[in-house]
Design an enzyme around this catalytic site. Structure first.
Site, PDB file in Angstrom:
ATOM      1  N   ARG A 153      -7.002  -3.611   5.921  1.00  0.00           N
ATOM      2  CA  ARG A 153      -6.470  -2.081   6.217  1.00  0.00           C
ATOM      3  C   ARG A 153      -7.149  -0.811   5.653  1.00  0.00           C
ATOM      4  NH1 ARG A 153      -2.427   1.044   3.088  1.00  0.00           N
ATOM      5  NH2 ARG A 153      -1.956   1.898   3.932  1.00  0.00           N
TER       6      ARG A 153
ATOM      7  N   HIS B 177      -3.819   8.737   5.729  1.00  0.00           N
ATOM      8  CA  HIS B 177      -4.509   8.279   4.709  1.00  0.00           C
ATOM      9  C   HIS B 177      -4.855  10.032   3.863  1.00  0.00           C
ATOM     10  CE1 HIS B 177      -5.018   5.335   2.104  1.00  0.00           C
ATOM     11  NE2 HIS B 177      -4.719   5.846   0.703  1.00  0.00           N
TER      12      HIS B 177
ATOM     13  N   GLU C 107       2.188   6.183   2.001  1.00  0.00           N
ATOM     14  CA  GLU C 107       2.749   6.887   1.114  1.00  0.00           C
ATOM     15  C   GLU C 107       3.310   8.670   1.123  1.00  0.00           C
ATOM     16  OE1 GLU C 107       0.448   6.248  -2.050  1.00  0.00           O
ATOM     17  OE2 GLU C 107       0.518   3.865  -2.260  1.00  0.00           O
TER      18      GLU C 107
ATOM     19  N   ASN D 238       3.420  -0.007  -0.530  1.00  0.00           N
ATOM     20  CA  ASN D 238       3.185   0.047  -1.803  1.00  0.00           C
ATOM     21  C   ASN D 238       3.094  -0.880  -3.333  1.00  0.00           C
ATOM     22  OD1 ASN D 238       0.811  -0.068   0.323  1.00  0.00           O
ATOM     23  ND2 ASN D 238       0.291   2.202  -0.296  1.00  0.00           N
TER      24      ASN D 238
ATOM     25  N   TYR E 283       2.897  -1.091  -7.320  1.00  0.00           N
ATOM     26  CA  TYR E 283       2.268  -1.362  -8.459  1.00  0.00           C
ATOM     27  C   TYR E 283       2.799  -0.933 -10.058  1.00  0.00           C
ATOM     28  CZ  TYR E 283      -1.998   0.020  -5.100  1.00  0.00           C
ATOM     29  OH  TYR E 283      -2.726   0.461  -4.351  1.00  0.00           O
TER      30      TYR E 283
ATOM     31  N   GLU F 256      -0.722  -2.543  -0.128  1.00  0.00           N
ATOM     32  CA  GLU F 256      -1.383  -2.150  -1.374  1.00  0.00           C
ATOM     33  C   GLU F 256      -0.650  -2.820  -2.789  1.00  0.00           C
ATOM     34  OE1 GLU F 256      -2.166   1.626  -1.857  1.00  0.00           O
ATOM     35  OE2 GLU F 256      -2.787   2.667  -0.183  1.00  0.00           O
TER      36      GLU F 256
HETATM   37  O1  IFM Z   1      -6.110   4.853  -4.418  1.00  0.00           O
HETATM   38  C1  IFM Z   1      -4.337   5.275  -4.568  1.00  0.00           C
HETATM   39  C2  IFM Z   1      -4.554   4.846  -2.886  1.00  0.00           C
HETATM   40  O2  IFM Z   1      -4.789   5.596  -2.046  1.00  0.00           O
HETATM   41  C3  IFM Z   1      -2.664   5.074  -2.210  1.00  0.00           C
HETATM   42  N1  IFM Z   1      -1.639   3.985  -3.138  1.00  0.00           N
HETATM   43  C4  IFM Z   1      -2.100   4.261  -4.449  1.00  0.00           C
HETATM   44  C5  IFM Z   1      -4.056   3.881  -4.782  1.00  0.00           C
HETATM   45  C6  IFM Z   1      -4.044   3.959  -6.460  1.00  0.00           C
HETATM   46  O3  IFM Z   1      -3.815   4.406  -6.791  1.00  0.00           O
END
Ligand code: IFM
Length: 464
Positions: A80, A124, A169, A295, A297, A362
């Site tokens: 990606r 992005h 995002e 994504n 985290y 992600e």
């Molecule tokens: O590095 C970033 C990415 O560009 C977008 N998502 C989160 C990642 C980590 O912060």
């Protein structure tokens, strides 16, 4: 790998890695590329933690062949990446830079030659500066310019790239860039942030049919960063604050894309600053999709707080984040390490929005990795993190979520936006002085996972 029972994934599950153009390419003004908002923002004193910028980054624009070889050596069958809009249209609209299109043409061919399936993100975050100068995402002319850029990119690459993501995002672009001021373009106003979010979502919806027209059999999606939100207590006001956080962060971006319009509770909360919705906007945003990119985290535990404790985003929501001391946190921004949140998010999205398919586009973690005395990087914390999140994905699949693949963030250490080069998310270490790449232990671990489509369960539930 060891002899413990193995956690297997469905046949055909996609294992890949992700990057983005500004974070790795460098070559910020090479071969006719125009200035992006990130070129401008990073060059502004005080904006980036280590005072550095993405002018050279990982030098991927020059080293892309080696990087693709590296990916192939790690058994990655999907990549990606993102396309830099100002490399193709230096001023955002206007004249086309043929050399920019040629670069992505070669990159895509290089992937296919190595058996790597390209997943392309069209935006992005590197908006052409010229468009920002005339209003950026708050200006409908930027929406038109995006559709033209998408038309150019997909006409050129659509015969070979079949998996397309419009945006990465939108929440981050809108809020970090237009309310908190910590990302480009560095604006700080809620009404502007909401207008930018509207422009981005509208541009997504308007681009979808263009991609389909240019790319027969395209699979089209958008990537949202989603968080699992929990209330800090059963108190009514804490639950309402958690609901607002979920509304601002998750539902504001999911609902319109899945045909539900903006969430009513948040429209009421944003009364007076909500974006101007013109006839046809919501219909355009709801263009049918083939997949949603998720994504993930972290999780957030949220409490009511009229002051927001100095945090601008949460002050707007009269909320604050609570850290429970028994929950492990990552180095990055004190993000909770909470794989269960990924499991719950995938099931929640499946239940409430029923996307045709999902990819985890992600997921990953940063640690201050440097080679040890043996010259290697033993990043066990990253292996544990990825194993636990992969196990969460597998459980979500078992329980009904249509997840078709997982992309680790990131292939290599890179420019982490406002944090500069102080954060290392890669499974490959980059020595920025020399450009040298060094595969970390996690890279070898992930390569074994990708080859076997499985990993030892013990890696996910080890206690040390
Ligand atoms: O590095 C970033 C990415 O560009 C977008 N998502 C989160 C990642 C980590 O912060």
């Amino acid at each position: 790998m060891n002899d413990s029972p193995s956690l297997e994934f469905p046949a055909g599950f996609v294992w890949g890695a992700a990057t983005s153009a500004y974070q790795i390419e460098g070559a910020w003004n090479a071969d006719g590329k125009g200035e992006s908002v990130w070129d401008r923002f990073a060059a502004t004193p005080g904006k980036i933690a280590d005072g550095r910028d993405g002018r050279t980054a990982c030098d991927h624009y020059r080293l892309w062949r080696e990087d693709l070889d590296l990916m192939a050596s790690l058994n990655l069958r999907a990549y990606r990446f993102s396309i830099s809009w100002p490399r193709i249209l230096p001023e955002g609209s206007g004249s086309v830079n043929a050399a920019g299109l040629d670069f992505y043409d070669r990159l895509v061919d290089g992937m296919l030659e190595r058996g790597i399936r390209p997943f392309a993100t069209l935006f992005h975050w590197d908006l052409p500066q010229r468009l920002e100068d005339s209003g950026g995402w708050t200006d409908r002319a930027t929406v038109d310019a995006f559709v033209r850029y998408v038309d150019l990119a997909t006409r050129r690459l659509g015969d070979r790239v079949k998996d397309w993501m419009t945006h990465n995002e939108p929440w981050v672009v809108a809020f970090c860039g237009h309310l908190f001021g910590v990302h480009a373009p560095g604006r700080e106003d809620l009404r502007t942030a909401l207008a930018a979010a509207h422009g981005i979502l509208l541009s997504h919806g308007r681009a979808v049919p263009v991609i389909r027209a240019n790319c027969p059999k395209a699979r089209v999606g958008i990537v949202h960063n989603l968080e699992w939100v929990e209330s800090a207590s059963d108190r009514v006001e804490d639950r309402a604050a958690a609901m607002r956080h979920d509304g601002a962060f998750n539902r504001w971006f999911l609902d319109p894309v899945f045909g539900k319009g903006y969430p009513g509770d948040m429209l009421a909360w944003y009364d007076g600053v909500a974006p101007k919705v013109e006839p046809g906007d919501l219909e355009a945003m709801a263009a049918p999709l083939d997949f949603l990119g998720v994504n993930y985290y972290t999780r957030r535990v949220i409490a009511h707080d009229p002051e927001g404790r100095g945090d601008k985003g949460r002050a707007v929501l009269a909320a604050r984040q609570v850290y429970w001391p028994f929950v492990p946190r990552a180095e990055f921004d004190e993000w909770e390490v909470a794989p269960e949140g990924l499991y719950r998010t995938l099931l929640r999205v499946q239940r409430e929005y029923a996307p045709a398919a999902m990819y985890v586009t992600e997921n990953g973690t940063s640690w201050p990795d440097e080679p040890g005395p043996d010259g290697q990087i033993h990043d066990l914390l990253r292996i544990r993190y990825v194993a636990r999140h992969a196990a969460a994905v597998r459980q979500a699949i078992d329980d009904g979520a249509q997840v078709k693949g997982y992309f680790l963030w990131s292939l290599m250490d890179n420019f982490e936006w406002g944090f500069g080069f102080t954060k290392r998310f890669g499974i490959v270490h980059v020595d920025y002085a020399t450009g040298r790449r060094l595969v970390k232990d996690s890279g070898r671990w992930y390569a074994a996972l990708a080859a076997a489509n499985a990993f030892p369960l013990a890696d996910a539930n080890a206690t040390r």
